[in-house]
Motif scaffolding. Structure first.
Motif, PDB file in Angstrom:
ATOM      1  N   ALA A 164       0.837  -1.210   0.000  1.00 38.72           N
ATOM      2  CA  ALA A 164       0.000   0.000   0.000  1.00 38.72           C
ATOM      3  C   ALA A 164       0.868   1.254   0.000  1.00 38.72           C
ATOM      4  CB  ALA A 164      -0.932  -0.011   1.207  1.00 38.72           C
ATOM      5  N   GLY A 165       1.953   1.218   0.768  1.00 38.54           N
ATOM      6  CA  GLY A 165       2.828   2.383   0.829  1.00 38.54           C
ATOM      7  C   GLY A 165       3.464   2.692  -0.516  1.00 38.54           C
ATOM      8  N   ILE A 166       3.876   1.654  -1.211  1.00 35.31           N
ATOM      9  CA  ILE A 166       4.490   1.845  -2.526  1.00 35.31           C
ATOM     10  C   ILE A 166       3.488   2.483  -3.501  1.00 35.31           C
ATOM     11  CG2 ILE A 166       5.249   0.602  -4.602  1.00 35.31           C
ATOM     12  CD1 ILE A 166       7.521   0.640  -2.763  1.00 35.31           C
ATOM     13  N   SER A 168       0.700   4.026  -2.928  1.00 29.25           N
ATOM     14  CA  SER A 168      -0.093   5.180  -2.472  1.00 29.25           C
ATOM     15  C   SER A 168       0.225   6.435  -3.285  1.00 29.25           C
ATOM     16  CB  SER A 168       0.141   5.432  -0.982  1.00 29.25           C
ATOM     17  OG  SER A 168       1.492   5.781  -0.739  1.00 29.25           O
ATOM     18  N   GLY A 169       1.477   6.575  -3.694  1.00 28.33           N
ATOM     19  CA  GLY A 169       1.852   7.765  -4.449  1.00 28.33           C
ATOM     20  C   GLY A 169       1.340   7.769  -5.872  1.00 28.33           C
ATOM     21  N   LEU A 170       0.815   6.643  -6.316  1.00 31.40           N
ATOM     22  CA  LEU A 170       0.281   6.584  -7.679  1.00 31.40           C
ATOM     23  C   LEU A 170      -1.150   7.098  -7.756  1.00 31.40           C
ATOM     24  CD1 LEU A 170       1.667   3.098  -8.809  1.00 31.40           C
ATOM     25  CD2 LEU A 170       2.568   5.364  -9.335  1.00 31.40           C
ATOM     26  N   ILE A 171      -1.722   7.402  -6.584  1.00 28.40           N
ATOM     27  CA  ILE A 171      -3.082   7.945  -6.541  1.00 28.40           C
ATOM     28  C   ILE A 171      -2.984   9.471  -6.601  1.00 28.40           C
ATOM     29  CG2 ILE A 171      -5.158   8.155  -5.118  1.00 28.40           C
ATOM     30  CD1 ILE A 171      -4.445   5.389  -3.945  1.00 28.40           C
ATOM     31  N   PRO A 173      -3.597  13.352  -5.962  1.00 28.23           N
ATOM     32  CA  PRO A 173      -3.989  14.043  -4.722  1.00 28.23           C
ATOM     33  C   PRO A 173      -5.435  14.518  -4.732  1.00 28.23           C
ATOM     34  CG  PRO A 173      -2.393  15.356  -5.984  1.00 28.23           C
ATOM     35  CD  PRO A 173      -2.479  14.016  -6.642  1.00 28.23           C
ATOM     36  N   GLU A 228      -2.986  11.587 -15.536  1.00 24.77           N
ATOM     37  CA  GLU A 228      -1.857  12.538 -15.609  1.00 24.77           C
ATOM     38  C   GLU A 228      -0.943  12.428 -14.382  1.00 24.77           C
ATOM     39  OE1 GLU A 228      -2.940  16.662 -15.461  1.00 24.77           O
ATOM     40  OE2 GLU A 228      -4.291  16.382 -13.770  1.00 24.77           O
ATOM     41  N   TYR A 229      -1.455  11.905 -13.258  1.00 26.47           N
ATOM     42  CA  TYR A 229      -0.630  11.785 -12.062  1.00 26.47           C
ATOM     43  C   TYR A 229       0.077  10.434 -11.973  1.00 26.47           C
ATOM     44  CZ  TYR A 229      -1.834  16.173  -9.801  1.00 26.47           C
ATOM     45  OH  TYR A 229      -1.931  17.507  -9.484  1.00 26.47           O
ATOM     46  N   ASP A 230      -0.080   9.602 -12.984  1.00 23.71           N
ATOM     47  CA  ASP A 230       0.575   8.291 -12.951  1.00 23.71           C
ATOM     48  C   ASP A 230       2.044   8.460 -13.308  1.00 23.71           C
ATOM     49  OD1 ASP A 230       1.422   5.701 -13.142  1.00 23.71           O
ATOM     50  OD2 ASP A 230      -0.294   5.016 -14.327  1.00 23.71           O
ATOM     51  N   PHE A 231       2.917   8.287 -12.335  1.00 24.18           N
ATOM     52  CA  PHE A 231       4.348   8.396 -12.654  1.00 24.18           C
ATOM     53  C   PHE A 231       4.979   7.029 -12.896  1.00 24.18           C
ATOM     54  CE2 PHE A 231       6.319   6.893  -8.752  1.00 24.18           C
ATOM     55  CZ  PHE A 231       5.380   7.149  -7.758  1.00 24.18           C
ATOM     56  N   SER A 232       4.202   5.954 -12.742  1.00 31.63           N
ATOM     57  CA  SER A 232       4.700   4.620 -13.068  1.00 31.63           C
ATOM     58  C   SER A 232       4.571   4.389 -14.567  1.00 31.63           C
ATOM     59  CB  SER A 232       3.912   3.567 -12.287  1.00 31.63           C
ATOM     60  OG  SER A 232       4.352   2.277 -12.627  1.00 31.63           O
TER      61      SER A 232
ATOM     62  N   HIS B  92       3.557  14.382 -10.759  1.00 36.98           N
ATOM     63  CA  HIS B  92       4.912  13.853 -10.667  1.00 36.98           C
ATOM     64  C   HIS B  92       5.789  14.642  -9.687  1.00 36.98           C
ATOM     65  CE1 HIS B  92       4.124  11.919 -14.868  1.00 36.98           C
ATOM     66  NE2 HIS B  92       3.083  11.892 -14.060  1.00 36.98           N
ATOM     67  N   ASP B  95       4.730  12.914  -4.937  1.00 36.31           N
ATOM     68  CA  ASP B  95       5.122  11.728  -4.164  1.00 36.31           C
ATOM     69  C   ASP B  95       6.643  11.650  -4.130  1.00 36.31           C
ATOM     70  OD1 ASP B  95       4.317   8.963  -2.998  1.00 36.31           O
ATOM     71  OD2 ASP B  95       5.803   8.466  -4.535  1.00 36.31           O
ATOM     72  N   LYS B 101      12.150   9.282  -8.979  1.00 35.01           N
ATOM     73  CA  LYS B 101      12.216   8.770 -10.353  1.00 35.01           C
ATOM     74  C   LYS B 101      12.646   9.872 -11.322  1.00 35.01           C
ATOM     75  CE  LYS B 101       9.566   6.330 -13.919  1.00 35.01           C
ATOM     76  NZ  LYS B 101       8.242   5.972 -14.441  1.00 35.01           N
ATOM     77  N   LEU B 118       6.462   3.091   5.575  1.00 32.29           N
ATOM     78  CA  LEU B 118       6.399   3.950   4.397  1.00 32.29           C
ATOM     79  C   LEU B 118       5.200   4.896   4.416  1.00 32.29           C
ATOM     80  CD1 LEU B 118       7.758   4.719   1.798  1.00 32.29           C
ATOM     81  CD2 LEU B 118       6.653   2.786   0.673  1.00 32.29           C
ATOM     82  N   LEU B 119       4.031   4.381   4.784  1.00 35.07           N
ATOM     83  CA  LEU B 119       2.859   5.261   4.815  1.00 35.07           C
ATOM     84  C   LEU B 119       3.048   6.370   5.846  1.00 35.07           C
ATOM     85  CD1 LEU B 119      -0.003   2.622   4.449  1.00 35.07           C
ATOM     86  CD2 LEU B 119       0.472   4.496   2.858  1.00 35.07           C
ATOM     87  N   LYS B 122       5.609   8.934   4.378  1.00 41.40           N
ATOM     88  CA  LYS B 122       5.006   9.719   3.292  1.00 41.40           C
ATOM     89  C   LYS B 122       4.074  10.783   3.867  1.00 41.40           C
ATOM     90  CE  LYS B 122       5.216   6.792  -0.814  1.00 41.40           C
ATOM     91  NZ  LYS B 122       4.414   6.277  -1.937  1.00 41.40           N
TER      92      LYS B 122
END
Lengths: 285, 137
Positions: A164-166, A168-171, A173, A228-232, B92, B95, B101, B118-119, B122
């Motif tokens: 989840a932590g990994i 989470s940043g793909l969601i 804001p 647009e917020y997907d950095f993966s 980008h 996070d 990256k 991690l949560l 963050k």
């Protein structure tokens, strides 16, 4: 008191995959054109529950989502305790086609997100004639890694918390807090090593850059939708893929990250409904 | 003070608000209740050393400090942190791993405390988004 029920129904189907018996869980809602949905890595079909409760979709589409083996309520195969789960392109394609045929879905529209977005490219290359349209969310032939996946499965790190932590940043804001944590909860529930095993497919087994020319969008239309917020899988990754596939259409979704259908269903439907309407119009020709 | 100097100073002020932002956030402290670790935040050339004890920021000390150790460090330019701390950060820049990256953030050292919590980290690092200050708008 009137009880509220979701119109979603779930069942198990027994199928043979990779030569072994599997009990696969799927959910569905609606009627009409079959719309088969493929969840992200380390998650399950619950990600599509908002689509399954949206009458604007279910009035015209039979929305079906199955949990890949090892995921959600699909049981891992007997003997799993002595194995390291590892998804491959061939196994993934076999699972999709087998479940599709078991449920007697004729030329379904198929929508996949993340690893599901990657595999729709392989479906387009190898089996395009078997699908009415393919929709890849966060889909690209290749993308650069941004973390060491060995952190996802080791005894000194809680698997649910780190997965989840990994992600989470793909969601994005802007996504509603409730939907953000609903999305993360599903990652927290994933079995040990499952997310990591899916990432093998994503990072190692499916670099499709050299094969994109095999896709013929005249046989099966291909639509690529990226947040647009997907950095993966960035919008640029998707556009670079689309540039090499004649006829592929790209939609960049504002205020959305990697989990469009789950993290911000209302924003997602603004993009999805016109696309489904377009596909439906083509079906009725 | 030059405009740039005032800007850097106000960003340092943002970092120094972290203890009140974190320690006043009951769910966040609970999320970190098993965490005791030291780490370092570097905004531009300014370092701050953060000591966490059971999820609370026990001390936050501006650098430079000689011979101060930390488990991991997270470093970025002033502009990268300013973007990250905007109430609604742009794509980008939202996070720590997105910024890593892009090469805008560098995360170094022992990753274990970071990855096991991690949560928590963050949320801690993003806490200044709640501040509506001229420095990061």
């Amino acid at each position: 008191m009137t009880l509220k029920f979701d119109p979603i129904m779930g069942r198990y189907v027994h199928v043979t995959l990779q030569g072994r018996q599997h009990r696969v869980y799927f959910e569905e809602a609606g009627q009409g054109i079959p719309l088969l949905c493929l969840h992200t890595a380390g998650a399950d079909g619950r990600q599509f529950r908002h689509m399954m409760t949206d009458s604007a979709i279910t009035d015209h589409f039979r929305v079906i989502a199955f949990d890949l083996p090892w995921h959600g309520k699909s049981t891992p195969p007997d003997g799993w305790q002595d194995e390291a789960y590892c998804l491959t392109t061939d196994a993934y394609i076999e699972a999709i086609r087998t479940v599709r045929d078991a449920l007697d879905l004729k030329k379904p529209v198929t929508l996949g997100c993340s690893i599901g977005g990657r595999i729709v490219l392989s479906l387009a290359m190898r089996h395009g004639e078997e699908f009415t349209a393919l929709i890849g969310l966060d889909s690209a032939a290749y993308q650069t890694g941004w973390y060491d996946s060995s952190w996802l499965h080791r005894p000194d790190v809680h698997g649910g918390e780190i997965c989840a932590g990994i992600v989470s940043g793909l969601i994005a804001p802007q996504s509603p807090t409730v939907n953000r944590w609903d999305t993360l909860w599903q990652y927290m529930q994933s079995g040990p090593g499952v997310f990591k095993g899916d990432i093998y497919f994503y990072r190692v087994d499916s670099d499709l850059r050299a094969e994109l020319a095999k896709i013929d969008t005249r046989v099966c239309p291909l639509y690529l939708m990226t947040g647009e917020y997907d950095f993966s899988c960035t919008p640029e990754d998707t556009m670079q893929t689309a540039e090499r596939v004649w006829g592929a259409e790209v939609i960049v979704m504002k205020d959305i990250g990697h989990f469009a259908m789950s993290e911000n269903p209302l924003q997602f439907r603004r993009y999805l409904l016109p696309l489904l309407e377009k596909i439906r119009a083509k079906c009725s020709l | 003070m030059s405009k740039d100097g005032a800007f850097a100073s106000s960003l340092a002020g943002v970092v120094e608000r972290l203890p009140e932002l974190v320690n006043g956030d009951v769910p966040l402290v609970r999320r970190g209740e098993f965490l005791t670790a030291d780490f370092m935040i570097e905004v531009g050339s300014r370092a701050h050393y953060v000591a966490i004890v059971n999820g609370r920021i026990a001390t936050l000390v501006p650098g430079p400090l000689l011979m101060r150790s930390w488990s991991f460090a997270i470093r970025g330019s002033e502009d990268a942190w300013r973007q990250f701390w905007r109430p609604l950060p742009p794509p980008h820049f939202h996070d720590i791993f997105a910024l890593a990256k892009r090469g805008e953030f560098r995360i170094e050292g022992d990753f274990r405390p970071l990855m096991t919590n991690l949560l928590y980290f963050k949320a801690l690092l993003a806490a200044p988004r709640a501040l509506k200050r001229e420095a990061h708008q």
